[in-house]
Write a protein that holds these residues in place. Structure first.
Motif, short mmCIF file in Angstrom:
data_model
loop_
_atom_site.label_atom_id
_atom_site.label_comp_id
_atom_site.label_asym_id
_atom_site.label_seq_id
_atom_site.Cartn_x
_atom_site.Cartn_y
_atom_site.Cartn_z
N HIS A 264 62.44 62.82 12.20
CA HIS A 264 63.07 61.81 11.35
C HIS A 264 62.38 61.67 9.99
O HIS A 264 63.02 61.83 8.95
CB HIS A 264 63.09 60.46 12.05
N CYS A 265 61.07 61.41 9.99
CA CYS A 265 60.36 61.19 8.72
C CYS A 265 59.62 62.43 8.24
O CYS A 265 59.05 62.43 7.15
CB CYS A 265 59.39 60.02 8.84
N GLU B 216 60.17 53.83 16.58
CA GLU B 216 61.07 53.43 15.50
C GLU B 216 61.80 54.63 14.93
O GLU B 216 63.03 54.60 14.72
CB GLU B 216 60.28 52.71 14.40
N CYS B 217 61.07 55.72 14.67
CA CYS B 217 61.70 56.93 14.15
C CYS B 217 62.67 57.52 15.18
O CYS B 217 63.76 58.00 14.82
CB CYS B 217 60.65 57.97 13.78
N ARG C 160 64.38 55.92 17.55
CA ARG C 160 65.59 55.09 17.62
C ARG C 160 66.48 55.34 16.40
O ARG C 160 67.70 55.44 16.51
CB ARG C 160 65.22 53.61 17.72
N SER C 161 65.87 55.42 15.23
CA SER C 161 66.64 55.63 14.01
C SER C 161 67.33 56.98 14.02
O SER C 161 68.42 57.14 13.44
CB SER C 161 65.73 55.52 12.79
N ASP C 162 66.71 57.95 14.67
CA ASP C 162 67.23 59.32 14.66
C ASP C 162 68.25 59.58 15.77
O ASP C 162 68.95 60.60 15.74
CB ASP C 162 66.06 60.30 14.80
#
Length: 450
Positions: free
Chosen positions: A106-107, A135-136, A138-140
């Motif tokens: 993701h990042c 967090e990454c 879940r976002s991805d």
């Protein structure tokens, strides 16, 4: 994309395994002193990794105990590096190879970018893509969920390919029991080879090599059906190229029974087509055309592996034999030096696997003289691409060059092994030689009348 392997006929020490971690866009590199003019797609692919994940190329070199890209190229070309390249045991080899995939999907954070309190962990479903934290991940997930299952197959295949490299997975072979015209795609091919394939897969599943592999990789062994599925995908990946050549022979009407044999030139060839490749790898092409009078496959490209460079000859072939050779050159230079001088006969067909001329201006400039040569000399030509998007872009370029398209479409002998985009793991995986384009001469009426 995911790392690629070619297979060995003879076993070698597991300390020699750099090919396992090469993205498929990275092809056989050459020492700097041997580089010929023109862009090298292996260098282009390797350094393009950093455009999406800054520092990824250096991470790969670090995990392989290499100091520079030149050393990396030397190893892939069969040379011996100066530094301490190698692995002490299979467990270290597999761990270091897996480490080359460790960055946040993701990042894009690398291990060196993380604080001491953070660690990269892979998705528990696919065991392929890594994240630096919940967090990454879940976002991805909205993006990753679309490819998670397919990437799970990639993760298994990546490890199972080692059995091809060591020679423990020997592909089924022998004359075709069915008429060649009946075998039109993988479904009919697998039906024809059915009992032979079942015996081969059962033998490798129960082998010491399989047990040793999964004891070394540090993850649970998949169930037998998953392992068989992986072996089948690997089988299609190895045989896709020779059978795609056969498809080209059929559609373009190449006479493989002519006196003196037939020649096909594989142009833009790299380590993908040449590293660890042996003449037996193309036996299936011979079985496809029983009674042929000899087939000569010449690999031409600036990145042809050094151990594949064999002398080429215009001498007639022995009936029923397949001869492989290589030449390190751009194809239009090879044409002037070898064909126009009469050292080698004109090809019956030219093939380019994933030429990639649509991808960058530099690659297009390198390919343009060759494309025009093939057009003007009316050489039957086949090219393959990874995706429908590449197919559309490549067709447009060829049409703009007034090249006469004979046929194009989905390849019935595409590799069934999904390829992961190395530096963008959540991008939709692609398949080698998924589509083909065949062309002959010019689309301009005046040229065709000459």
């Amino acid at each position: 994309m995911a790392p690629r392997l070619r297979r060995r006929r003879h076993k070698k020490s597991p300390t020699v395994a750099p090919v396992v971690v090469i993205p498929p866009t990275v092809v056989t590199p050459l020492p700097l002193t041997l580089l010929k003019p023109g862009p090298s797609i292996d260098a282009h692919g390797f350094f393009s990794l950093d455009s999406n994940v800054p520092g990824l190329s250096q991470l790969i070199l670090q995990k392989l105990n290499m100091k520079s890209y030149e050393e990396y190229k030397l190893v892939i070309d069969g040379g011996i590096p100066v530094s301490g390249f190698g692995f002490q045991c299979p467990q270290e080899m597999f761990q270091r190879m897996e480490d080359t995939f460790r960055f946040c999907a993701h990042c894009r954070a690398l291990p060196s970018d993380l604080s001491d309190s953070k660690v990269l962990r892979h998705c528990k479903r696919c065991r392929n893509v890594y994240y630096c934290g919940p967090e990454c991940q879940r976002s991805d997930w909205p993006v990753h969920r679309k490819v998670c299952q397919e990437l799970r197959l990639v993760a298994v295949d990546r490890l199972m390919e080692w059995l091809l490299v060591t020679g423990d997975f020997v592909l089924p072979s022998g004359p075709w029991p069915w008429p060649a015209e009946v075998v039109q795609d993988w479904n009919t091919w697998f039906s024809m080879r059915g009992l032979q394939i079942d015996a081969t897969l059962n033998a490798i599943l129960g082998s010491h090599a399989m047990t040793s592999l999964w004891a070394s990789v540090g993850r649970p062994r998949p169930d037998p059906d998953d392992l068989k599925g992986s072996l089948r995908r690997l089988l299609t990946d190895v045989l896709s190229r020779p059978l795609t050549l056969g498809l080209g022979f059929r559609v373009l009407g190449i006479d493989v029974w002519k006196t003196g044999g037939s020649a096909v030139h594989v142009i833009g060839a790299s380590h993908v087509e040449t590293f660890l490749t042996r003449s037996g790898d193309y036996d299936e092409l011979g079985y496809m055309f029983s009674g042929h009078l000899g087939l000569h496959v010449i690999m031409v490209g600036v990145d042809v592996s050094a151990d594949f460079l064999h002398s080429t000859s215009a001498s007639p072939l022995e009936p029923g034999t397949i001869q492989l050779s290589g030449h390190r050159s751009l194809y239009h230079d090879f044409w002037e030096e070898q064909i126009e001088t009469g050292k080698i006969a004109y090809p019956d067909m030219v093939v380019a696997f994933h030429p990639g001329f649509h991808a960058s201006l530099n690659l297009m400039e390198a390919w343009l003289p060759t494309l025009l040569l093939l057009r003007d000399y009316k050489i039957p030509t086949l090219i393959t691409v990874y995706s429908h998007q590449e197919l559309t872009a490549s067709l447009q370029i060829l049409v703009n060059l007034d090249i006469h398209i004979i046929a194009y479409g989905a390849n019935p002998f595409t590799s069934l092994k999904p390829e992961q985009v190395y530096s963008n793991p959540n991008k939709q995986p692609v398949y080698c030689s998924a589509y083909y384009i065949m062309f002959l001469g010019s689309s301009c009426p005046l040229d065709r009348d000459n």
